[in-house]
Design a protein around this motif. Structure first.
Motif, PDB file in Angstrom:
ATOM      1  N   PHE A  10      41.247  39.080  45.121  1.00 52.36           N
ATOM      2  CA  PHE A  10      42.174  39.927  44.383  1.00 52.36           C
ATOM      3  C   PHE A  10      43.476  40.104  45.155  1.00 52.36           C
ATOM      4  CE2 PHE A  10      38.408  42.274  42.223  1.00 52.36           C
ATOM      5  CZ  PHE A  10      38.315  41.265  41.285  1.00 52.36           C
ATOM      6  N   ALA A  11      43.366  40.248  46.476  1.00 53.29           N
ATOM      7  CA  ALA A  11      44.564  40.430  47.290  1.00 53.29           C
ATOM      8  C   ALA A  11      45.439  39.177  47.258  1.00 53.29           C
ATOM      9  CB  ALA A  11      44.176  40.775  48.727  1.00 53.29           C
ATOM     10  N   LYS A  12      44.827  37.998  47.413  1.00 48.69           N
ATOM     11  CA  LYS A  12      45.599  36.756  47.442  1.00 48.69           C
ATOM     12  C   LYS A  12      46.204  36.416  46.088  1.00 48.69           C
ATOM     13  CE  LYS A  12      43.090  34.744  51.347  1.00 48.69           C
ATOM     14  NZ  LYS A  12      42.153  33.679  51.811  1.00 48.69           N
ATOM     15  N   LEU A  13      45.531  36.845  45.012  1.00 54.40           N
ATOM     16  CA  LEU A  13      46.071  36.608  43.673  1.00 54.40           C
ATOM     17  C   LEU A  13      46.970  37.747  43.208  1.00 54.40           C
ATOM     18  CD1 LEU A  13      43.003  35.079  41.757  1.00 54.40           C
ATOM     19  CD2 LEU A  13      44.847  33.902  42.969  1.00 54.40           C
ATOM     20  N   GLN A  14      47.177  38.716  44.112  1.00 55.32           N
ATOM     21  CA  GLN A  14      48.054  39.854  43.829  1.00 55.32           C
ATOM     22  C   GLN A  14      47.610  40.583  42.555  1.00 55.32           C
ATOM     23  OE1 GLN A  14      51.999  38.029  43.866  1.00 55.32           O
ATOM     24  NE2 GLN A  14      52.192  38.432  46.060  1.00 55.32           N
ATOM     25  N   LEU A  15      46.337  40.983  42.565  1.00 55.79           N
ATOM     26  CA  LEU A  15      45.748  41.719  41.445  1.00 55.79           C
ATOM     27  C   LEU A  15      45.316  43.100  41.939  1.00 55.79           C
ATOM     28  CD1 LEU A  15      43.511  38.892  39.915  1.00 55.79           C
ATOM     29  CD2 LEU A  15      45.746  39.664  39.112  1.00 55.79           C
ATOM     30  N   PRO A  16      46.234  44.063  41.916  1.00 59.52           N
ATOM     31  CA  PRO A  16      45.899  45.407  42.382  1.00 59.52           C
ATOM     32  C   PRO A  16      44.991  46.116  41.397  1.00 59.52           C
ATOM     33  CG  PRO A  16      48.070  45.417  41.396  1.00 59.52           C
ATOM     34  CD  PRO A  16      47.614  43.978  41.419  1.00 59.52           C
ATOM     35  N   PRO A  17      44.311  47.195  41.822  1.00 58.57           N
ATOM     36  CA  PRO A  17      43.475  47.962  40.889  1.00 58.57           C
ATOM     37  C   PRO A  17      44.309  48.449  39.706  1.00 58.57           C
ATOM     38  CG  PRO A  17      43.078  48.649  43.157  1.00 58.57           C
ATOM     39  CD  PRO A  17      44.273  47.746  43.194  1.00 58.57           C
ATOM     40  N   ASP A  18      43.735  48.319  38.509  1.00 57.11           N
ATOM     41  CA  ASP A  18      44.448  48.719  37.296  1.00 57.11           C
ATOM     42  C   ASP A  18      43.408  49.081  36.249  1.00 57.11           C
ATOM     43  OD1 ASP A  18      45.917  49.018  34.989  1.00 57.11           O
ATOM     44  OD2 ASP A  18      47.176  47.262  35.330  1.00 57.11           O
ATOM     45  N   ASP A  19      43.397  50.324  35.828  1.00 56.00           N
ATOM     46  CA  ASP A  19      42.415  50.771  34.854  1.00 56.00           C
ATOM     47  C   ASP A  19      42.562  50.050  33.523  1.00 56.00           C
ATOM     48  OD1 ASP A  19      41.351  52.530  36.639  1.00 56.00           O
ATOM     49  OD2 ASP A  19      42.506  54.254  35.931  1.00 56.00           O
ATOM     50  N   ARG A  20      43.714  49.444  33.273  1.00 57.69           N
ATOM     51  CA  ARG A  20      43.947  48.801  31.982  1.00 57.69           C
ATOM     52  C   ARG A  20      43.398  47.385  31.920  1.00 57.69           C
ATOM     53  NH1 ARG A  20      50.262  49.290  31.930  1.00 57.69           N
ATOM     54  NH2 ARG A  20      49.778  48.527  34.022  1.00 57.69           N
ATOM     55  N   ALA A  21      42.966  46.832  33.045  1.00 59.82           N
ATOM     56  CA  ALA A  21      42.530  45.437  33.036  1.00 59.82           C
ATOM     57  C   ALA A  21      41.361  45.256  33.991  1.00 59.82           C
ATOM     58  CB  ALA A  21      43.685  44.514  33.451  1.00 59.82           C
ATOM     59  N   ASP A  22      40.460  44.357  33.649  1.00 63.02           N
ATOM     60  CA  ASP A  22      39.355  43.958  34.508  1.00 63.02           C
ATOM     61  C   ASP A  22      39.867  42.845  35.412  1.00 63.02           C
ATOM     62  OD1 ASP A  22      37.129  42.710  35.632  1.00 63.02           O
ATOM     63  OD2 ASP A  22      35.859  43.181  33.911  1.00 63.02           O
ATOM     64  N   LEU A  53      24.633  31.865  46.433  1.00 63.73           N
ATOM     65  CA  LEU A  53      25.267  31.379  47.663  1.00 63.73           C
ATOM     66  C   LEU A  53      24.462  31.698  48.920  1.00 63.73           C
ATOM     67  CD1 LEU A  53      29.010  32.296  46.917  1.00 63.73           C
ATOM     68  CD2 LEU A  53      27.865  30.091  46.606  1.00 63.73           C
ATOM     69  N   PHE A  54      23.337  32.404  48.750  1.00 65.90           N
ATOM     70  CA  PHE A  54      22.478  32.776  49.877  1.00 65.90           C
ATOM     71  C   PHE A  54      23.229  33.621  50.903  1.00 65.90           C
ATOM     72  CE2 PHE A  54      20.883  28.709  48.232  1.00 65.90           C
ATOM     73  CZ  PHE A  54      19.601  29.086  47.859  1.00 65.90           C
ATOM     74  N   VAL A  55      23.972  34.603  50.392  1.00 62.50           N
ATOM     75  CA  VAL A  55      24.691  35.548  51.261  1.00 62.50           C
ATOM     76  C   VAL A  55      24.373  36.959  50.773  1.00 62.50           C
ATOM     77  CG1 VAL A  55      26.558  33.915  51.733  1.00 62.50           C
ATOM     78  CG2 VAL A  55      26.770  35.497  49.806  1.00 62.50           C
ATOM     79  N   THR A  56      24.854  37.956  51.493  1.00 64.13           N
ATOM     80  CA  THR A  56      24.603  39.334  51.104  1.00 64.13           C
ATOM     81  C   THR A  56      25.587  39.767  50.025  1.00 64.13           C
ATOM     82  OG1 THR A  56      26.107  40.280  52.742  1.00 64.13           O
ATOM     83  CG2 THR A  56      23.830  39.851  53.445  1.00 64.13           C
ATOM     84  N   GLU A  57      25.229  40.830  49.290  1.00 64.99           N
ATOM     85  CA  GLU A  57      26.157  41.371  48.301  1.00 64.99           C
ATOM     86  C   GLU A  57      27.409  41.906  48.986  1.00 64.99           C
ATOM     87  OE1 GLU A  57      24.944  43.686  44.863  1.00 64.99           O
ATOM     88  OE2 GLU A  57      22.849  43.278  45.401  1.00 64.99           O
ATOM     89  N   GLY A  58      27.242  42.433  50.206  1.00 63.16           N
ATOM     90  CA  GLY A  58      28.401  42.919  50.950  1.00 63.16           C
ATOM     91  C   GLY A  58      29.394  41.804  51.226  1.00 63.16           C
ATOM     92  N   ALA A  59      28.882  40.623  51.551  1.00 64.24           N
ATOM     93  CA  ALA A  59      29.764  39.473  51.798  1.00 64.24           C
ATOM     94  C   ALA A  59      30.488  39.072  50.521  1.00 64.24           C
ATOM     95  CB  ALA A  59      28.951  38.301  52.343  1.00 64.24           C
ATOM     96  N   VAL A  60      29.773  39.094  49.403  1.00 66.30           N
ATOM     97  CA  VAL A  60      30.401  38.754  48.119  1.00 66.30           C
ATOM     98  C   VAL A  60      31.512  39.747  47.797  1.00 66.30           C
ATOM     99  CG1 VAL A  60      30.042  38.604  45.617  1.00 66.30           C
ATOM    100  CG2 VAL A  60      28.366  37.604  47.186  1.00 66.30           C
ATOM    101  N   HIS A  61      31.220  41.037  47.988  1.00 63.76           N
ATOM    102  CA  HIS A  61      32.224  42.074  47.720  1.00 63.76           C
ATOM    103  C   HIS A  61      33.469  41.848  48.579  1.00 63.76           C
ATOM    104  CE1 HIS A  61      33.681  45.901  46.290  1.00 63.76           C
ATOM    105  NE2 HIS A  61      33.863  46.307  47.529  1.00 63.76           N
ATOM    106  N   LYS A  62      33.268  41.476  49.839  1.00 65.55           N
ATOM    107  CA  LYS A  62      34.395  41.216  50.739  1.00 65.55           C
ATOM    108  C   LYS A  62      35.223  40.028  50.240  1.00 65.55           C
ATOM    109  CE  LYS A  62      35.433  40.067  55.569  1.00 65.55           C
ATOM    110  NZ  LYS A  62      34.847  39.791  56.909  1.00 65.55           N
ATOM    111  N   HIS A  63      34.555  38.972  49.816  1.00 65.24           N
ATOM    112  CA  HIS A  63      35.272  37.796  49.301  1.00 65.24           C
ATOM    113  C   HIS A  63      36.077  38.152  48.053  1.00 65.24           C
ATOM    114  CE1 HIS A  63      33.663  35.016  52.159  1.00 65.24           C
ATOM    115  NE2 HIS A  63      32.421  35.088  51.719  1.00 65.24           N
ATOM    116  N   ILE A  64      35.488  38.956  47.175  1.00 70.49           N
ATOM    117  CA  ILE A  64      36.175  39.321  45.941  1.00 70.49           C
ATOM    118  C   ILE A  64      37.407  40.163  46.236  1.00 70.49           C
ATOM    119  CG2 ILE A  64      35.970  40.658  43.798  1.00 70.49           C
ATOM    120  CD1 ILE A  64      33.064  39.691  43.645  1.00 70.49           C
ATOM    121  N   ARG A  65      37.307  41.083  47.178  1.00 70.97           N
ATOM    122  CA  ARG A  65      38.489  41.873  47.575  1.00 70.97           C
ATOM    123  C   ARG A  65      39.588  40.954  48.070  1.00 70.97           C
ATOM    124  NH1 ARG A  65      35.041  45.367  50.493  1.00 70.97           N
ATOM    125  NH2 ARG A  65      36.006  44.612  52.404  1.00 70.97           N
ATOM    126  N   SER A  66      39.213  39.954  48.862  1.00 73.30           N
ATOM    127  CA  SER A  66      40.205  39.017  49.389  1.00 73.30           C
ATOM    128  C   SER A  66      40.823  38.187  48.266  1.00 73.30           C
ATOM    129  CB  SER A  66      39.548  38.094  50.422  1.00 73.30           C
ATOM    130  OG  SER A  66      40.472  37.145  50.912  1.00 73.30           O
TER     131      SER A  66
END
Length: 220
Positions: free
Chosen positions: A191-203, A176-189
């Protein structure tokens, strides 16, 4: 890497074997039907199986059924399923038993050797890979079917599509020609919108991708 190939088309079966052996990969057996494939899994205990979706006798879902049975017999077996067409129901059935070490690709991807080998190695390493064409169809369908997916921005849809293809953050950033930091930010968003909180039992990456498949089952 010990590989078994299950493909009823003799030309494609032998072509795959030649391709993989040329890459110094160990193709220990090939089979043209589900029974022969399962016998080879029992006899050779491979690390990876490459399986055609449609196999004898009915050429419907025998390959999927055999892949699921092979994983039952040999837990941890990585499976890369090949299909001539986008068959969402079969992809859903395959991934419903778990996503670790599983891939679903269109056969046309085999001709793109680097892409095919990259997918094979990702699956063998325990990752999950879904063909971009399958992802694209599910994205279009499930934007209408799921409120969480509908809330994703266009860029977040792009990031999730690349996650579904099995790419890590570095590869997504390069694509996507962006930074890894930008990708990490998008992924956090995402997970939040899909209501997927951190859970050691699932990826959460895998869960997000499987949500497309599971929701697509009910989409019109």
């Amino acid at each position: 890497m010990r590989i078994v190939i299950a493909e009823d088309d003799a030309l494609l079966r032998e072509g795959l074997a030649l391709l993989l052996r040329a890459e110094d990969l160990d193709v220990v057996a090939t089979a043209g039907d589900p029974d022969g494939f399962l016998a080879a899994v029992d006899a050779y205990r491979p690390d990876v199986a490459i399986v055609d979706v449609r196999m004898p006798p009915t050429h419907t879902d025998e390959g999927i059924v055999a892949a699921v049975e092979a994983r039952r017999r040999r837990p941890g077996l990585a499976v890369l399923v090949l299909s001539a067409y986008v068959e969402q129901a079969f992809a859903t059935e395959l991934f419903s038993v778990g996503a670790t070490g599983l891939g679903y690709l269109l056969k046309e991807r085999v001709g793109r050797v680097e892409e095919f080998l990259g997918a094979l190695h990702r699956v063998a390493a325990g990752g999950s890979v879904i063909d971009p064409e399958v992802v694209g169809q599910l994205l279009a369908r499930n934007r209408r079917a799921d409120d969480g997916l509908a809330r994703l921005s266009p860029r977040e849809h792009e990031v999730l599509a690349l996650m579904a293809e099995g790419l890590g953050n570095t590869a997504i950033a390069e694509r996507l020609f962006v930074t890894e930091g930008a990708v990490h930010k998008h992924i956090r968003s995402i997970f939040a919108k899909l209501q997927l909180p951190p859970d050691d039992r699932a990826d959460r990456r895998v869960t997000a991708v499987l949500r497309y498949l599971n929701d697509g089952r009910h989409a019109a």
